[in-house]
Scaffold this motif. Sequence first.
Motif, short mmCIF file in Angstrom:
data_model
loop_
_atom_site.label_atom_id
_atom_site.label_comp_id
_atom_site.label_asym_id
_atom_site.label_seq_id
_atom_site.Cartn_x
_atom_site.Cartn_y
_atom_site.Cartn_z
N SER A 268 0.84 -1.28 -0.04
CA SER A 268 0.06 0.09 0.11
C SER A 268 0.89 1.17 -0.04
O SER A 268 0.42 2.44 -0.31
N VAL A 269 2.03 1.23 0.30
CA VAL A 269 3.03 2.27 0.52
C VAL A 269 4.06 2.09 -0.42
O VAL A 269 5.53 2.51 -0.18
N ARG A 270 4.09 1.03 -1.36
CA ARG A 270 5.34 0.79 -1.98
C ARG A 270 6.18 1.77 -2.79
O ARG A 270 7.32 1.79 -2.74
N GLU A 271 5.33 2.96 -3.41
CA GLU A 271 6.14 4.07 -3.87
C GLU A 271 6.93 4.77 -2.87
O GLU A 271 7.99 5.20 -3.23
N GLN A 272 6.38 4.93 -1.72
CA GLN A 272 7.17 5.76 -0.51
C GLN A 272 8.40 4.94 -0.15
O GLN A 272 9.34 5.48 0.52
N MET A 273 8.67 3.53 -0.28
CA MET A 273 9.67 2.75 0.13
C MET A 273 10.89 2.87 -0.54
O MET A 273 11.72 2.41 -0.44
N LEU A 274 10.74 3.59 -1.75
CA LEU A 274 11.92 4.01 -2.61
C LEU A 274 12.50 5.11 -2.18
O LEU A 274 13.70 5.40 -2.87
N VAL A 275 12.13 5.79 -1.27
CA VAL A 275 12.89 6.80 -0.80
C VAL A 275 14.36 6.72 -0.37
O VAL A 275 14.58 5.77 0.26
N VAL A 276 15.34 7.37 -0.95
CA VAL A 276 16.82 7.65 -0.16
C VAL A 276 16.99 8.74 0.66
O VAL A 276 16.87 9.89 0.26
N TYR A 277 17.41 8.37 2.14
CA TYR A 277 17.51 9.47 2.94
C TYR A 277 19.09 10.04 2.74
O TYR A 277 19.66 9.86 3.46
N GLU A 278 19.04 10.96 1.72
CA GLU A 278 20.37 11.73 1.51
C GLU A 278 20.88 12.29 2.71
O GLU A 278 22.22 12.18 2.78
N ARG A 279 20.18 13.07 3.42
CA ARG A 279 20.79 13.88 4.63
C ARG A 279 21.44 12.78 5.82
O ARG A 279 22.42 13.26 6.23
N GLU A 280 20.57 11.82 5.84
CA GLU A 280 21.11 10.71 6.86
C GLU A 280 22.36 10.19 6.31
O GLU A 280 23.32 9.75 7.06
N ILE A 281 22.51 9.68 5.07
CA ILE A 281 23.64 9.29 4.45
C ILE A 281 24.92 10.13 4.43
O ILE A 281 26.01 9.90 4.81
N ASN A 282 24.70 11.41 4.22
CA ASN A 282 25.63 12.34 4.35
C ASN A 282 26.36 12.52 5.65
O ASN A 282 27.53 12.61 6.06
N LYS A 283 25.25 12.69 6.59
CA LYS A 283 25.73 12.80 8.20
C LYS A 283 26.44 11.56 8.54
O LYS A 283 27.42 11.65 9.24
N ALA A 284 26.14 10.27 8.47
CA ALA A 284 26.54 9.03 8.59
C ALA A 284 28.06 9.00 8.13
O ALA A 284 29.04 8.63 8.53
N THR A 285 28.16 9.37 6.85
CA THR A 285 29.56 9.23 6.02
C THR A 285 30.29 10.09 6.71
O THR A 285 31.67 9.66 6.94
N GLU A 286 30.19 11.50 7.02
CA GLU A 286 31.19 12.28 7.66
C GLU A 286 31.32 11.90 8.99
O GLU A 286 32.57 11.96 9.41
N ALA A 287 30.49 11.07 9.74
CA ALA A 287 30.66 10.78 11.06
C ALA A 287 31.57 9.50 11.30
O ALA A 287 32.70 9.59 12.00
N TYR A 288 31.43 8.50 10.64
CA TYR A 288 32.23 7.41 10.41
C TYR A 288 33.47 7.68 9.84
O TYR A 288 34.51 6.79 10.15
N ARG A 289 33.79 8.74 9.31
CA ARG A 289 35.11 8.85 8.79
C ARG A 289 35.78 9.97 9.69
O ARG A 289 36.94 10.52 9.66
N GLY A 290 35.32 10.27 10.92
CA GLY A 290 35.67 11.28 11.89
C GLY A 290 36.40 10.50 13.15
O GLY A 290 36.86 9.43 13.01
N THR A 291 36.30 11.31 14.31
CA THR A 291 36.95 10.90 15.47
C THR A 291 36.09 9.67 16.08
O THR A 291 35.00 9.48 15.69
N TYR A 292 36.69 8.92 16.97
CA TYR A 292 35.93 8.18 17.66
C TYR A 292 34.67 8.72 18.57
O TYR A 292 33.56 7.60 18.45
N SER A 293 34.86 9.75 19.12
CA SER A 293 33.56 10.47 19.51
C SER A 293 32.45 10.66 18.44
O SER A 293 31.21 10.19 18.84
N GLU A 294 32.53 10.93 17.35
CA GLU A 294 31.86 11.20 16.21
C GLU A 294 31.25 9.67 15.82
O GLU A 294 30.02 9.78 15.41
N ILE A 295 32.06 8.77 15.85
CA ILE A 295 31.73 7.35 15.21
C ILE A 295 30.76 6.88 16.33
O ILE A 295 29.90 6.22 15.89
N PHE A 296 31.19 7.04 17.78
CA PHE A 296 30.22 6.48 18.66
C PHE A 296 28.96 7.04 18.78
O PHE A 296 27.96 6.28 18.67
#
Length: 392
Positions: free
Chosen positions: A169-197
């Motif tokens: 019933s919500v199949r079209e909405q399931m194709l959403v890519v969460y760009e903001r979360e992706i960018n935030k996670a990418t930056e954090a996991y490339r950072g210090t342990y505090s940011e990674i944690f």
Amino acid sequence: MDVMSTPTKNRIIAVDAIRGFSLFGILIVNILSFHSPHFMYGGKQSFYETMATNGEIVDSNLILTVIDLFFQASFYPLFSLLFGIGLWIMYEKRDSLEANRILIKRMFILMGIGLLHGIFIWYGDILFSYSIVGLIAIRFLQVSIKKLLIWAISLLAVPTILFTLAAYSVREQMLVVYEREINKATEAYRGTYSEIFQQNLSDWLLMVDPIQLLLTVMTILPMFLFGIIIGRTRLFEDVNKYKQMIWRIIGISFVIAVVFKAGPYLFENKTWLNFMQDSIGGSAAAIFYFYALLMLLSSLQKTSILVKLFSSVGRLSLSNYLLQSIIGFWLFYGVGMNLYGTQSLSSLLLIVVVIYLFQLVVSYFYLKRFRIGPFEWIYRSLTYGKMMGFKK
């Protein structure tokens, strides 16, 4: 994971070898989560298509399809099946009250290990979920085989049907890519342990969200119950005695796995079928892998070097599972080699092969000197309230 102790040597070798091989399949899937946030937040296919210029040898879409069909949601259920077998074997060797007490204690200790692993190392931890499902599965140890089968099939089928209908019933909405979360996670996991944690904790809280956790339990618990059934019926002890029945199970599970794992590819937008693909298809694939590997192992001598290598990894499954996370943490995050989001799929598969070969060799030689792995030693010592023997 170390709950899989068995009373006869042949059973230990067979079960441990299958469990050892399972760690290879688990690593293939897990490394995608370690490498980038797309496995969680979407856009995985388009992301790896752009990595083709970074030395991709094989088409990325082909690799992702192979992982989806043969590995994704198939090896954790296989581990769950083995876990269920181990629960029953531990239970039958003791008085029921004593067995329940020990098993419950083991699940809470496993929960503690899972919490530490999930919060401080990697959000994709499965030990915490296993401990919760294990506590539930203990209540089924005295249930008849017929009722166990009904429960297992019902727990697979009913939630799958309901969730698939809701997803459609919500199949079209399931194709959403969460760009903001992706960018935030990418930056954090490339950072210090505090940011990674902080990022890891945020992702872990999403993984143990009540709805997500319920879906995980609904997928894993049936496999625990199937494992208990296999343990009680002894359908893995004497392969020659049950050969005809085992081949029938292999055939049926193979057909179900093909239909539910490959069938969704007939649809242009198959996202709404993902849960059905994973729960039904993945569970059937796990049963197929278990018995197909069991038949293969039965044709090999238990002294075969391949059997010894795989069973060595399996005997140290808890330590090897956690070691994979530690290596992934060091390879991909900013406090280590900082390879996060920089590798092609071909490179990632090469890394998987190198890590697993390392574990095969180290586990084999390690067990020549020691009885159990370091994390297995902690697990058992806490369970029985005394220091367990470590060296041979």
